[in-house]
Write an enzyme that holds these catalytic residues in place. Structure first.
Site, short mmCIF file in Angstrom:
data_model
loop_
_atom_site.label_atom_id
_atom_site.label_comp_id
_atom_site.label_asym_id
_atom_site.label_seq_id
_atom_site.Cartn_x
_atom_site.Cartn_y
_atom_site.Cartn_z
N ASP A 38 -14.31 44.33 -7.96
CA ASP A 38 -14.78 43.41 -6.93
C ASP A 38 -15.16 44.17 -5.67
O ASP A 38 -14.62 45.24 -5.39
CB ASP A 38 -13.67 42.38 -6.60
CG ASP A 38 -14.23 41.09 -6.01
OD1 ASP A 38 -14.17 40.06 -6.71
OD2 ASP A 38 -14.72 41.11 -4.87
N ASP A 54 -19.33 47.45 -6.45
CA ASP A 54 -20.47 46.61 -6.07
C ASP A 54 -21.41 46.58 -7.27
O ASP A 54 -22.00 47.61 -7.62
CB ASP A 54 -21.17 47.22 -4.84
CG ASP A 54 -22.38 46.41 -4.39
OD1 ASP A 54 -22.76 45.45 -5.09
OD2 ASP A 54 -22.95 46.77 -3.34
N ASN A 81 -18.47 38.08 -14.40
CA ASN A 81 -18.25 36.86 -13.61
C ASN A 81 -18.77 36.96 -12.18
O ASN A 81 -19.04 35.93 -11.56
CB ASN A 81 -16.73 36.58 -13.61
CG ASN A 81 -16.29 35.64 -12.51
OD1 ASN A 81 -16.44 34.42 -12.63
ND2 ASN A 81 -15.75 36.20 -11.43
N SER A 133 -23.66 28.80 -15.55
CA SER A 133 -23.44 27.63 -14.68
C SER A 133 -24.11 26.41 -15.28
O SER A 133 -25.08 26.53 -16.04
CB SER A 133 -24.05 27.90 -13.30
OG SER A 133 -24.09 26.69 -12.53
N TYR A 146 -30.70 29.80 -7.39
CA TYR A 146 -29.42 29.93 -8.11
C TYR A 146 -29.59 29.52 -9.57
O TYR A 146 -29.15 30.22 -10.49
CB TYR A 146 -28.35 29.08 -7.42
CG TYR A 146 -26.99 29.16 -8.07
CD1 TYR A 146 -26.23 30.33 -7.99
CD2 TYR A 146 -26.46 28.08 -8.76
CE1 TYR A 146 -24.98 30.41 -8.59
CE2 TYR A 146 -25.21 28.14 -9.35
CZ TYR A 146 -24.47 29.31 -9.27
OH TYR A 146 -23.23 29.38 -9.86
N LYS A 150 -29.09 31.65 -13.18
CA LYS A 150 -28.13 31.25 -14.22
C LYS A 150 -28.86 30.93 -15.54
O LYS A 150 -28.31 31.14 -16.62
CB LYS A 150 -27.27 30.09 -13.74
CG LYS A 150 -26.31 30.49 -12.60
CD LYS A 150 -25.36 31.62 -13.04
CE LYS A 150 -24.31 31.92 -11.98
NZ LYS A 150 -23.34 32.94 -12.42
N THR A 178 -18.88 22.03 -11.48
CA THR A 178 -18.37 22.38 -10.15
C THR A 178 -16.87 22.63 -10.23
O THR A 178 -16.11 21.73 -10.61
CB THR A 178 -18.68 21.27 -9.13
OG1 THR A 178 -20.09 21.03 -9.15
CG2 THR A 178 -18.26 21.71 -7.73
P1 NAI Z 1 -15.79 33.27 -5.63
O1 NAI Z 1 -16.69 33.47 -4.46
O2 NAI Z 1 -14.43 32.66 -5.42
O3 NAI Z 1 -15.61 34.66 -6.41
C1 NAI Z 1 -16.71 35.51 -6.68
C2 NAI Z 1 -16.25 36.94 -6.56
O4 NAI Z 1 -17.37 37.80 -6.83
C3 NAI Z 1 -15.74 37.29 -5.15
O5 NAI Z 1 -14.44 37.89 -5.23
C4 NAI Z 1 -16.79 38.29 -4.63
O6 NAI Z 1 -16.23 39.29 -3.78
C5 NAI Z 1 -17.31 38.87 -5.93
N1 NAI Z 1 -18.63 39.49 -5.74
C6 NAI Z 1 -19.71 38.95 -5.11
N2 NAI Z 1 -20.71 39.84 -5.07
C7 NAI Z 1 -20.26 40.96 -5.71
C8 NAI Z 1 -20.84 42.24 -5.96
N3 NAI Z 1 -22.06 42.56 -5.54
N4 NAI Z 1 -20.08 43.15 -6.64
C9 NAI Z 1 -18.83 42.86 -7.03
N5 NAI Z 1 -18.22 41.67 -6.79
C10 NAI Z 1 -18.94 40.73 -6.13
O7 NAI Z 1 -16.65 32.43 -6.66
P2 NAI Z 1 -16.28 31.59 -8.00
O8 NAI Z 1 -16.47 30.18 -7.68
O9 NAI Z 1 -15.01 32.07 -8.58
O10 NAI Z 1 -17.51 32.03 -8.93
C11 NAI Z 1 -17.40 33.01 -9.95
C12 NAI Z 1 -18.57 32.86 -10.90
O11 NAI Z 1 -18.60 31.54 -11.43
C13 NAI Z 1 -19.95 33.10 -10.25
O12 NAI Z 1 -20.77 33.82 -11.16
C14 NAI Z 1 -20.48 31.68 -10.07
O13 NAI Z 1 -21.89 31.65 -10.07
C15 NAI Z 1 -19.90 31.00 -11.28
N6 NAI Z 1 -19.82 29.56 -11.15
C16 NAI Z 1 -19.02 28.98 -10.19
C17 NAI Z 1 -18.97 27.61 -10.09
C18 NAI Z 1 -18.13 26.92 -9.08
O14 NAI Z 1 -18.27 25.70 -8.96
N7 NAI Z 1 -17.23 27.60 -8.38
C19 NAI Z 1 -19.75 26.74 -10.99
C20 NAI Z 1 -20.54 27.46 -11.96
C21 NAI Z 1 -20.55 28.81 -12.03
#
Ligand code: NAI
Length: 253
Positions: A38, A54, A81, A133, A146, A150, A178
């Site tokens: 991360d 990254d 993820n 997603s 977005y 996806k 969501t």
């Molecule tokens: P979050 O924001 O809580 O976690 C995402 C993580 O990815 C963060 O820890 C961030 O630091 C890391 N990250 C971002 N850019 C990065 C990079 N360049 N290199 C390394 N790490 C990086 O988000 P969440 O909600 O847990 O989302 C995770 C995945 O699930 C994403 O791919 C999102 O598109 C997908 N998703 C989320 C939904 C939601 O409702 N929360 C719904 C559908 C899909």
């Protein structure tokens, strides 16, 4: 399922928060050694291994995957993820934002997978799970960029599954609706009327509630584990029925 992942090594990108962190904890509870890659791994606690990475930087990815594989003793499962959001119609986002979000959400998967494949090829139970997603399968307003990323993740999953099935590497995708994560809480808090925003997001899913990160993690664990050995090239929706059900309005008969 307690020990299904015993002896296996897992890398979860974006494992510092939300769905990634919950997934990492579940796989560790089922016996895996897990590294969370991360931008900010400060929230990752033992027994999970936090590794700064990254996904938009090829050198950072190679270093992090090599480091994780050597400290975990190999690599059996990759969960792609890491992702970022974007809001707007096709008119709203400038070109550099389109490139930026594709770079994280799509090319990030490509970079990490490229670095992981030499390790995965040495595993007897190799699996990749990509996080897509609901925006891949359903048109959502204000999610042009977005949703396009996806949709690409879903298509990439199928292409990767075809390319690597012959070498015993399964590739599948989970499409969440969501999910109640820090990301979604930030969006709700930023809305003009947070309570109304939360109610609207709940009402959009036929179950009438947000998906729990645990429920996404359970789906990832199923697809990643040896018991899903015959499952590759699938897209598993964990969206409260959002993309597939159309309910009648309560007042209609
Ligand atoms: P979050 O924001 O809580 O976690 C995402 C993580 O990815 C963060 O820890 C961030 O630091 C890391 N990250 C971002 N850019 C990065 C990079 N360049 N290199 C390394 N790490 C990086 O988000 P969440 O909600 O847990 O989302 C995770 C995945 O699930 C994403 O791919 C999102 O598109 C997908 N998703 C989320 C939904 C939601 O409702 N929360 C719904 C559908 C899909």
């Amino acid at each position: 399922m307690t020990g299904e992942f015993t002896g296996m090594a897992v890398v979860v990108t974006g494992g510092g928060s939300g769905i990634g962190l919950v997934t990492a904890r579940l796989l560790a509870a089922r016996g895996a050694a897990v590294a969370c890659l991360d931008l900010d791994p400060s929230g990752v606690a033992a027994p999970l291994l936090g590794v700064r990475c990254d996904v938009t930087d090829a050198a950072s990815v190679t270093e992090a995957v090599t480091d994780a594989a050597s400290r975990l003793g190999g690599l059996d499962v990759l969960v792609n993820n890491a992702g970022i959001g974007a809001r707007g119609t096709v008119e709203a986002n400038p070109d550099d934002q389109w490139h930026r979000v594709f770079d994280v959400n799509v090319v990030g998967i490509v970079r990490v997978t490229r670095a992981a494949l030499p390790h995965l090829r040495r595993s007897a139970h190799a699996a990749i799970v990509n996080i897509g997603s609901i925006a891949a399968s359903t048109g959502l307003p204000d999610r042009a960029l977005y949703g396009a990323t996806k949709g690409a993740v879903q298509a990439l999953t199928l292409a990767m599954a075809a390319d690597h099935v012959g070498e015993g590497i399964r590739v599948n995708c989970v499409n969440p609706g969501t999910v109640d994560t820090p990301w979604v809480r930030r969006l709700i808090d930023a809305a003009a009327d947070p309570a109304a925003e939360l109610a609207a997001l709940r009402a959009r899913q036929p179950t009438g509630r947000l998906v729990a990160a645990d429920e996404v993690a359970a789906a990832v664990a199923y697809l990643a584990g040896p018991s899903a050995g015959a499952t590759t090239g699938t897209v598993l929706a964990v969206d409260g029925g959002m993309h597939s059900l159309r309910l009648r309005a309560a007042a209609a008969t």
